[in-house]
Design an enzyme around this catalytic site. Structure first.
Site, short mmCIF file in Angstrom:
data_model
loop_
_atom_site.label_atom_id
_atom_site.label_comp_id
_atom_site.label_asym_id
_atom_site.label_seq_id
_atom_site.Cartn_x
_atom_site.Cartn_y
_atom_site.Cartn_z
N CYS A 1 1.03 -1.06 -0.17
CA CYS A 1 0.25 0.11 0.02
C CYS A 1 0.88 1.23 -0.06
O CYS A 1 1.55 1.64 -0.92
CB CYS A 1 -0.85 0.11 1.32
SG CYS A 1 -2.19 1.25 1.14
N GLU B 1 -1.79 -8.38 5.95
CA GLU B 1 -0.99 -8.70 7.22
C GLU B 1 -1.90 -8.24 8.42
O GLU B 1 -1.51 -8.48 9.41
CB GLU B 1 0.25 -7.67 7.28
CG GLU B 1 -0.22 -6.10 7.35
CD GLU B 1 -0.44 -5.38 6.45
OE1 GLU B 1 -0.50 -5.88 5.14
OE2 GLU B 1 -0.98 -4.09 6.29
N HIS C 1 -3.69 -5.32 1.58
CA HIS C 1 -3.42 -5.77 2.95
C HIS C 1 -3.62 -7.02 3.19
O HIS C 1 -4.60 -7.40 3.33
CB HIS C 1 -3.71 -4.73 4.12
CG HIS C 1 -3.44 -3.28 3.98
ND1 HIS C 1 -2.14 -2.71 4.34
CD2 HIS C 1 -3.88 -2.26 3.45
CE1 HIS C 1 -2.24 -1.37 4.06
NE2 HIS C 1 -3.43 -1.14 3.64
#
Lengths: 294, 200
Positions: free
Chosen positions: B82, B180, B178
């Site tokens: 990102c 994570e 994302h």
């Protein structure tokens, strides 16, 4: 279904995750927003009056003028937050329609509802709410808040109340981690929160959403102290634009938040900042005039 | 004694660096937060996390990290997420805040290209065929950037609604979304397996 594993909730909490390690600054004009962004703010809070002025001038404090918020949105690339009154569902819906990135259901504004907070689950915009202890934190989370911050005592420039709230939340969370199953039932009852949330905190030792500090931050050392006490990012309200050198102070608070364990760096950035906001000793404010009890 | 685990840096000026560090550890490598130039010494690779690219770009200059990090990302494995992808790009469309990217990833990006936070979404990303061992992953697009141009040296590994969202150029693996935010480590596993030098 479990609301906490809903994809919509995941992206709300996700934005809060992206703000970690950063500083969120109160701004009242587009010009202040640009200064905040260039100083290194991770987000700005658009409002009409900073808490120190609300405290001084009195009257009813409401959601900011929408033109002010629009101007601030156009001025910066970082996320823009705005405050709605506690329980004011429609102010929140209007801010959502305006596409602000985060709503602070805030005790700094005059509450619209003295019994209930907003049911935050039906919204697509994420909410942050203030708290003084684990009970308030978990109640707001059970209502759908995607981020929690301490209340502190806004507009005072006195860090002692944010410290108290961070200390209380941390020690209450730690206490849960060593409780037996029957003690957890008791804790859920005592804090007036769902058992499932109490169990989760007992397991992880952390809140299920990011936990930020707010209320009374006036110096770089204040910001670093909040991080030391477990905050994952810092809100600064009146502390920046009520000081004599807002730009320098803003940069120094950012440096102290990023490098909160590196005291040499904090010292280096704390020179030549001019005067901090004068402030008020929070202990001298009678309870009925405190914002944190809202 | 030298560890046989890979050592990955996580740029930790601001953003969800702790999430990336957790993923790296779950993936069996060692994570080190990077806030100052010295933190780069001895790293096998680096993660540039999600967060605010405006903020990170400013702080890179303020803490003297820009030059050493520019050198590092030009020569070592990088996983960029990102805001991290924005920092690596050659061009940022309509660069209002004056973010200074490293220019090692030959793409143009539009910041918040999918819209503000109310338009953020979570979806399943299916990598294109032939991407050795890269499984479908769950991706969160949070005020995510859009890749508006892809250079010739860039491989597109996954698309969403026809647009590139997971790309590779040399030792750089970059996503606009994302993975994570959960403990699903498939993407970091892929990075550790295919982008880092073998330690055995």
């Amino acid at each position: 279904m479990d609301q906490f594993t809903d994809p919509q909730h995941k992206v709300k909490v996700g934005l809060a995750e992206m703000l970690k390690g950063g500083v969120i600054m109160d701004v009242v004009t587009a010009e202040e927003a640009r200064i905040a962004e260039q100083a290194g703010a991770a987000a700005v809070m658009a409002l009409e009056r900073v808490p120190a002025d609300i405290r001084k001038e009195g009257g009813v404090a409401r959601m900011a003028d929408l033109d002010v918020i629009d101007n601030i949105k156009r001025a910066v690339t970082i996320p823009v937050m705005a405050k709605a009154r506690i329980g004011h569902i429609v102010e929140a819906r209007v801010l959502e329609a305006l596409e602000v990135d985060f709503i602070d259901e805030s005790e700094v504004l005059t509450p619209a509802d003295h019994a209930y907070h907003i049911d935050k689950w039906p919204f697509t915009v994420p909410f942050v709410c203030g708290c003084r202890n684990i009970g308030e934190a978990l109640r707001r989370i059970s209502e759908g808040a995607a981020m929690i911050r301490t209340k502190g005592e806004a507009g005072t420039g006195d860090i002692s109340q944010a410290v108290r709230h961070l200390r209380d939340i941390t020690s209450q969370m730690r206490a849960l981690t060593v409780m037996t199953e029957e003690e957890l039932y008791g804790a859920a009852k005592e804090h007036r929160v769902p058992l499932s949330l109490v169990r989760e905190v007992a397991k992880t030792g952390k809140l299920p959403v990011p936990n930020f500090a707010a209320g009374g931050v006036a110096t770089p050392a204040d910001a670093a102290l909040c991080m030391h006490l477990g905050a994952e990012a810092v809100f600064v309200g009146s502390g920046i634009f009520k000081s004599s050198e807002p730009e320098k102070r803003a940069r120094a608070i950012v440096a102290a938040t990023t490098h909160w364990t590196d005291y040499g760096i904090i010292a280096e950035h704390s020179h030549g900042l001019g005067e901090a906001m004068k402030g008020i000793d929070a202990m001298s404010i009678p309870e009925e005039a405190q914002l944190q009890v809202r | 004694m030298m560890s046989d685990r890979s050592l990955l840096g996580i740029l930790a000026l601001q953003g969800d660096f702790a999430r990336h560090a957790r993923q790296v550890e779950l993936g069996g490598a060692e994570a080190r937060l990077v806030r100052l130039p010295d933190d780069l010494h001895g790293l096998d690779g680096i993660c540039l996390p999600g967060g605010e690219s405006t903020t990170m770009s400013l702080l890179l200059d303020r803490f003297a990290l820009r030059e050493p990090l520019a050198e590092f990302v030009a020569s070592k494995p990088v996983l960029a997420t990102c805001a991290g992808l924005i920092l690596l790009a050659t061009t940022i469309d309509d660069n209002q805040a004056g973010v200074k990217p490293f220019g090692v990833l030959d793409v143009s990006v539009q910041r918040n290209g999918w819209g503000r936070q109310v338009h953020s979404f979570d979806t399943e990303i299916h990598p294109l065929h032939g991407q050795n061992g890269l499984p479908p992953v769950r991706g969160s697009f949070i005020r995510a950037p859009r890749i508006t141009r892809v250079g010739q040296r860039v491989d597109v590994l996954a698309v969403y609604q026809g647009e590139p969202v997971l790309i590779r150029q040399g030792a750089v693996l970059a996503t606009t979304f994302h993975t994570e935010l959960t403990d699903d480590t498939q993407l970091i596993d892929y990075f550790l397996r295919h982008f880092l030098p073998d330690r055995e």
